[in-house]
Design a protein around this motif. Structure first.
Motif, short mmCIF file in Angstrom:
data_model
loop_
_atom_site.label_atom_id
_atom_site.label_comp_id
_atom_site.label_asym_id
_atom_site.label_seq_id
_atom_site.Cartn_x
_atom_site.Cartn_y
_atom_site.Cartn_z
N ASP A 275 66.04 60.12 25.03
CA ASP A 275 65.33 58.85 24.86
C ASP A 275 65.54 57.93 26.04
N ALA A 276 66.72 58.00 26.67
CA ALA A 276 67.07 57.09 27.77
C ALA A 276 68.15 57.74 28.62
N GLY A 277 68.37 57.15 29.78
CA GLY A 277 69.41 57.60 30.68
C GLY A 277 70.10 56.41 31.32
N ILE A 278 71.18 56.67 32.02
CA ILE A 278 71.91 55.63 32.75
C ILE A 278 72.14 56.15 34.15
N ARG A 279 71.74 55.33 35.15
CA ARG A 279 71.87 55.71 36.56
C ARG A 279 72.12 54.47 37.41
N LEU A 280 72.57 54.73 38.65
CA LEU A 280 72.59 53.67 39.65
C LEU A 280 71.14 53.28 39.92
N GLY A 281 70.92 52.01 40.16
CA GLY A 281 69.57 51.48 40.31
C GLY A 281 68.71 52.17 41.34
N GLN A 282 69.30 52.59 42.46
CA GLN A 282 68.49 53.22 43.50
C GLN A 282 67.96 54.59 43.09
N PHE A 283 68.48 55.14 41.97
CA PHE A 283 68.02 56.45 41.52
C PHE A 283 67.10 56.38 40.30
N VAL A 284 66.70 55.18 39.89
CA VAL A 284 65.78 55.03 38.76
C VAL A 284 64.35 55.08 39.30
N ALA A 285 63.54 55.98 38.76
CA ALA A 285 62.16 56.13 39.22
C ALA A 285 61.37 54.84 38.94
N PRO A 286 60.45 54.49 39.82
CA PRO A 286 59.70 53.24 39.66
C PRO A 286 58.83 53.17 38.41
N ASP A 287 58.49 54.32 37.83
CA ASP A 287 57.64 54.28 36.63
C ASP A 287 58.46 54.14 35.34
N MET A 288 59.76 53.95 35.46
CA MET A 288 60.63 53.78 34.29
C MET A 288 60.88 52.30 34.02
N VAL A 289 61.15 51.98 32.77
CA VAL A 289 61.59 50.63 32.41
C VAL A 289 63.10 50.63 32.60
N ALA A 290 63.62 49.67 33.37
CA ALA A 290 65.04 49.61 33.68
C ALA A 290 65.67 48.38 33.04
N VAL A 291 66.82 48.57 32.41
CA VAL A 291 67.58 47.49 31.78
C VAL A 291 68.93 47.43 32.49
N ARG A 292 69.22 46.29 33.11
CA ARG A 292 70.46 46.14 33.88
C ARG A 292 71.68 46.20 32.96
N LEU A 293 72.67 47.01 33.35
CA LEU A 293 73.93 47.09 32.61
C LEU A 293 75.08 46.44 33.38
N THR A 294 75.00 46.44 34.72
CA THR A 294 76.04 45.82 35.54
C THR A 294 75.39 44.99 36.64
N PRO A 295 76.13 44.05 37.19
CA PRO A 295 75.62 43.38 38.39
C PRO A 295 75.70 44.34 39.57
N PRO A 296 75.07 44.00 40.69
CA PRO A 296 75.23 44.83 41.89
C PRO A 296 76.72 44.91 42.26
N PHE A 297 77.11 46.01 42.88
CA PHE A 297 78.49 46.14 43.33
C PHE A 297 78.53 46.95 44.61
N SER A 298 79.63 46.83 45.32
CA SER A 298 79.77 47.52 46.59
C SER A 298 80.59 48.80 46.42
N PHE A 299 80.51 49.62 47.45
CA PHE A 299 81.37 50.80 47.56
C PHE A 299 82.48 50.43 48.54
N VAL A 300 83.68 50.87 48.26
CA VAL A 300 84.82 50.49 49.09
C VAL A 300 85.55 51.75 49.54
N VAL A 301 86.04 51.72 50.78
CA VAL A 301 86.87 52.80 51.30
C VAL A 301 88.31 52.40 51.05
N VAL A 302 89.05 53.29 50.40
CA VAL A 302 90.44 53.00 50.03
C VAL A 302 91.36 54.14 50.43
N GLY A 303 92.60 53.78 50.63
CA GLY A 303 93.65 54.75 50.88
C GLY A 303 94.96 54.21 50.35
#
Length: 181
Positions: free
Chosen positions: A27-55
């Motif tokens: 019925d539905a899926g959950i993905r990062l926003g850049q991977f949601v097809a434009p013909d889908m209805v998208a409901v935001r679950l999180t605010p935007p966030f960054s990727f961080v390099v850690v060690g």
């Protein structure tokens, strides 16, 4: 959701594959926003966030800190294999320029928690979503680097086909997520 709606049976299938909802019977899926097809209805679950390099502090004590993206070629970089088999490049942003760095290192994993755990053990550097790295960073188990160059994702979205009428059980689930967020 299960306590709030005991009459609805919820099934969750977790996969890193880019599943076609209709063909998969979902019925539905959950993905990062850049991977949601434009013909889908998208409901935001999180605010935007960054990727961080850690060690880990131990890793940096023995190998030093990278100051530039180019320095990563002298570091053990822990990599993510995507569901399509490709190794994900590390993404950075320098001003308006996007940089895709091809890195190398001793470990390839299929999920971010494994990469994060290996980084905490001093195996190398990992690039992960900031929200999952925040706890270990706050605890001093990991240190972020190259923060001024962090790439950002639009966030995580629930998505579903743009049908005229959403099934009541899906509507209840979406409304529940919105009220919980």
């Amino acid at each position: 959701f299960c306590r709030a709606y005991p009459e609805i049976e919820l099934e969750i299938a977790a996969s890193d594959e880019m599943v076609d909802l209709a063909n998969g019977g979902f019925d539905a899926g959950i993905r990062l926003g850049q991977f949601v097809a434009p013909d889908m209805v998208a409901v935001r679950l999180t605010p935007p966030f960054s990727f961080v390099v850690v060690g880990s502090p131990d890793y940096f004590e023995h190998h030093g800190y990278p100051a530039h993206v180019e320095d990563l070629r002298h570091h053990a970089c822990l990599r993510l294999r995507r569901s399509n088999g490709a190794i994900a490049p590390w993404s950075f942003v320098d001003g308006n320029e996007t940089i895709e760095a091809i890195v190398s290192g001793p470990l390839i994993a299929h999920d971010y928690p494994t990469l994060l755990g290996a980084a905490m053990q001093g195996v190398g550097l990992a690039q992960t979503p900031r929200p999952i790295a925040e706890g270990p960073i706050a605890q001093g188990k990991l240190k972020p680097v190259l923060e001024g160059l962090s790439a950002t994702t639009p966030g995580v979205f629930l998505y579903h086909p743009g049908k005229r009428q959403v099934l009541p059980k899906l509507r209840a689930f979406i409304d529940h997520l919105k009220s919980a967020g």
